[in-house]
Structures are given as C-alpha cells and as structure tokens.
Design a protein around this motif. Sequence first.
Motif, PDB file in Angstrom:
ATOM      1  N   UNK B  85       2.543 -25.594  32.827  1.00 46.85           N
ATOM      2  CA  UNK B  85       3.734 -25.745  32.073  1.00 46.85           C
ATOM      3  C   UNK B  85       3.338 -27.712  31.795  1.00 46.85           C
ATOM      4  N   UNK B  86       4.820 -27.544  30.080  1.00 47.34           N
ATOM      5  CA  UNK B  86       5.128 -29.165  29.906  1.00 47.34           C
ATOM      6  C   UNK B  86       5.975 -30.062  30.633  1.00 47.34           C
ATOM      7  N   UNK B  87       6.378 -28.820  31.730  1.00 45.96           N
ATOM      8  CA  UNK B  87       7.923 -29.508  31.837  1.00 45.96           C
ATOM      9  C   UNK B  87       6.891 -30.914  33.833  1.00 45.96           C
ATOM     10  N   UNK B 108       0.625 -29.205  30.579  1.00 44.49           N
ATOM     11  CA  UNK B 108       0.245 -29.213  29.385  1.00 44.49           C
ATOM     12  C   UNK B 108       0.628 -30.999  29.058  1.00 44.49           C
TER      13      UNK B 108
END
Lengths: 401, 123
Positions: B85-87, B108
């Motif tokens: 995840x890009x979170x 990410x």
Amino acid sequence: MKSQFGKKLRVMLIENNPVDRKVILKMLNSSPYGSFTPHFALSLAEAYEVLSTAKFDVVLLDLNVDDSKGIETLTRLHRKFPHLPVVVNTGSYQDDLGLKAITKGAQDYLIKGMYKSYSLIKSLYYAVERKRAEEELKNAYKKLQQTQIQLIQAEKMNVIGGLASGVAHEVKNPLATILYGVEYLNSALKTTDEKINLTLDSIREATKSANTIIKGLLDFASLTNLKKAPEDINTLAEHSVNLTRPQCQRMNVKLDMKLSADLPLIKVDRNRIEQVIVDLIVNANYAMNDNGGTLTIRSHTKKFMDHDIGWVDRRGRSFAKGDEVVILDLEDTGPGIKEEYLIKIFDPFFTTRRAAGGVGLGLSIARTIINSHGGIISLHNKQGGGARARLIFKANKKGSL
Amino acid sequence: MTKRKVLVVDDERGFTRMVKLNLEATGEYDVKIQNNPQDALRTAIEFHPDVILLDVIMPELEGPDVVYQFKNNDLLRDIPVIFITANITKEEVEAQEGYIGGHAFLAKPGTIEELIVCIEKQF
C-alpha cells in the motif's frame, strides 16, 4: 491637603537651565495636588546612568540639554527607555515641535513659562496613565497578532495535512508502477548500451526524488500526532551524530561534541527531533563542502533571554524571558549564510542546492517540527565566520516526569 | 520445483502488470491479476494461490474487507496475505518490523527485491 492624583511619583527631571530647575522644583514641592520624589540630571548621559539603575515613573524632558539638542533628545531617550513615560518641557514656541514630540513617543508637552503648577502636575500624572494605557493596547495588539498568526498556521497545517495524505496516496501508486517497470526493463534488457542504462537510471532517480517530496509533505501531515516523552537532548544529539557519521567522514568534517552533563529533560517526540538534528548536520556538511571543516555540537541549559536567538520564527514558542531552557547549538566552519537568504531560509521550497537535487523542504519541516514542540529554531552567522543553528526547548519541570 | 502461485489484488492496472512481469521473469512465480476487488474471492477460489498481495485502498471493497472474506472461507483461510500500500512509508513498516496488526506490510513504492524477500518470508 491630600494628593489629588494618587501615588507619589518618582520624576526624572532632565534640565540644564538652573532657573528652570528652580521653578519646576518649587512647583512640584509646593503643590497640594500631587507628591513627588524628583531627581535632576543635566544631560542625557547623566540621566541614562541613573535611569538604568533606579526605577522612575516619568521623565520631564528639556529638549536642549548639555549633550543633545532638539527633537533628537527625545528620540534618543525613547530608544534607550521605550517604556518610560515622557513629558517634553520646551522653551520653544515653534508650533509643531510639541506635536512632533508626541509622534516621537512623548505622552505630553509643555511650553516653558506658559503653564502653572497644576498643569505641570496634571501633565505628569496623565503621562503615566496614558503610557500605561498605550502599553496595554500595544501588548493586546501584539497578542492578537500572535494569535492570528498561530490560527493561520494551524489552519494551514490542517489543509496541508489533508491535502498531503490524499496526494501522497494518488502519487505513490503511479510511482510504484514506474519503479517496478524500470526494474523489469533493467533485467529484461540486460544491455550494455550506455544510453539505455542512463535513461533507466534517470527514470529511477526521478521517481525516487518525487517520492522524497511526497515524504516531506507527509511529514507536515503527521505533525498533528506527536509522541512526546521526557528526553535527554544529549542522547538525541549523539544518536543523530551516529546516523550521519559516515557522511561527515566522507565530506572531511570533524565532529566536536561539547555536551553539558546533567541537563534537564525536554518533552519531545524523539524521532522528530532527531530528524531535525540530522537535517541540520547534513546542511552544515554541505555548507563546508568545499574544504571540509569542523562541526561543533554544544548543549547547555540557561535562563532564556531574547538575545539568545538570531534569525528566527517566534511562532508557537512556549517559554518567556527568564524561563529555564535547554539549548542545542550546531556550529560549522563554512562560509556562513548570505544575508539575503536568512530572511527566506525557512520558507518551503527555498534551496540553494536545487541543481544538486535539493528540494527545499528540510528547514521548513524542521521549523514546523520545532514549533509544534513549542520550541525555537534559529540560524545566525557567527562573528568570525561560520553559521550556527540553534534549537531551544523549554526545560521539563522537575518532578513532572 | 513447482512455481509459487501469487494472486495480486489491486485496482492499479499498471502496477499489477509490473508485479506479474517482474515476478514471472524470475521463473519462480506464477502470478494471477485481479483488478476488481469484488471478484477477488472468486479468483482466489479458482486459482488457489500460495500467497496473496493485496492493496488497501480500493473502490467498492477495501483490502481489509477482502481479507475478511478470505478468513470466512475454509479453502482460503490459511493463505498468507501481504498488504502492499501507498498509505504507509517504508520507515513506518520497518519500525514495525514488517508486520502491522499481524499482517505483513509492504510500502509503495518499493523494489522488487523487497517484494520477493517479503513473499519468501511467508513460507
């Protein structure tokens, strides 16, 4: 008869004319309307000496004294003692001189020979009250201004915070695709063609630097969630130094640690403060890039004085003059910071290393981090060369650990 | 040796294509893509992967909802899931030693090497 105006006033009479002195003294002493402890000075220099050691309520100032003439006399006195009420006592009939005196900071003016005892006394008492009201108004205005700045800053942080996490997610996804794509091409092509390899490397570097910017924005966003605990600034400094030691060695920078023992603890989020110290060390290293140098890291504790800070953003600071603070200084032996840069050095995206890939968020984030701890970050050029970055934190109260 | 079967569930089409290309290029993995999280359960039952790579923020159905579906399915319950995840940032993942709330996490953007190391840790 009891004094009509209340408390006894200590009056500094700056007057070099013996006749005028006598007249004034007679008016003050013989009046039933007020009571005074008068003190005479013949010159500004003489007055300064007394005023800086004893407390006076008001000054009656002749503009033409031994060492100063005209309105300049008032300006000089006001500059030196800005909080002291002044009544100008002039022998000149020049129309605008009295009004000019008011605009230069006097509370009232009198023209010699044109007033009687009551007017003089009223003027002195009124000057004290007027000055008090002026100061109150000034302070209230200053406080209002500070609150406004803080509110704007808080609002800005909220907006940036919300925006940053939204943008971060949307931008990091395509960056992830690009990075994986480059890796695939790299291994699939396995080429010795320099141009292709250079292209792939450039894409990879560009992607990484875009990711760094996103990280910077996220740093702003996460400042609302600090994990503060009592920490020893020396430990944080030493840990930051350990993280940057390889860079210092590579850049021929000698480290000189001058950390005072037994400092009070400070209440901070250690990761955030270390992030700032690391950033300052890296900046100092770049500043000394040309021929190496020495980075001195110094810690100490003291009572805070306003002159402890150089070029600074005072927003959000949690301590006042006289409070116990802990100070960490980082001093380099580089060329110092250009005067024209000092004013914008904390602005977001200001960098002198754009060509070398500098983003210009380091100091801006550092300032936000330190401010959100109620601390101060300041930068100044040292006399004799080099720059000094200074972090000031309020000492944690003893017993509150 | 048989190839490991990897199911990647992510609405970012480009990203899933790159995962497939890279992993399959090693010769060690067989990768199936599902860009629609609502079809993740069906695809997982058909494909029966050894490991699932799962995005967190997706339209309609989010990563944790997909995991919930898997956990309620006898065939899929024990398949390891990696959230990708890009979170979160790489630093945050490392600070938690790669696991948040019992699940493996990857930030990410990252590298293929990190992805492979993380997959292999599941076995």
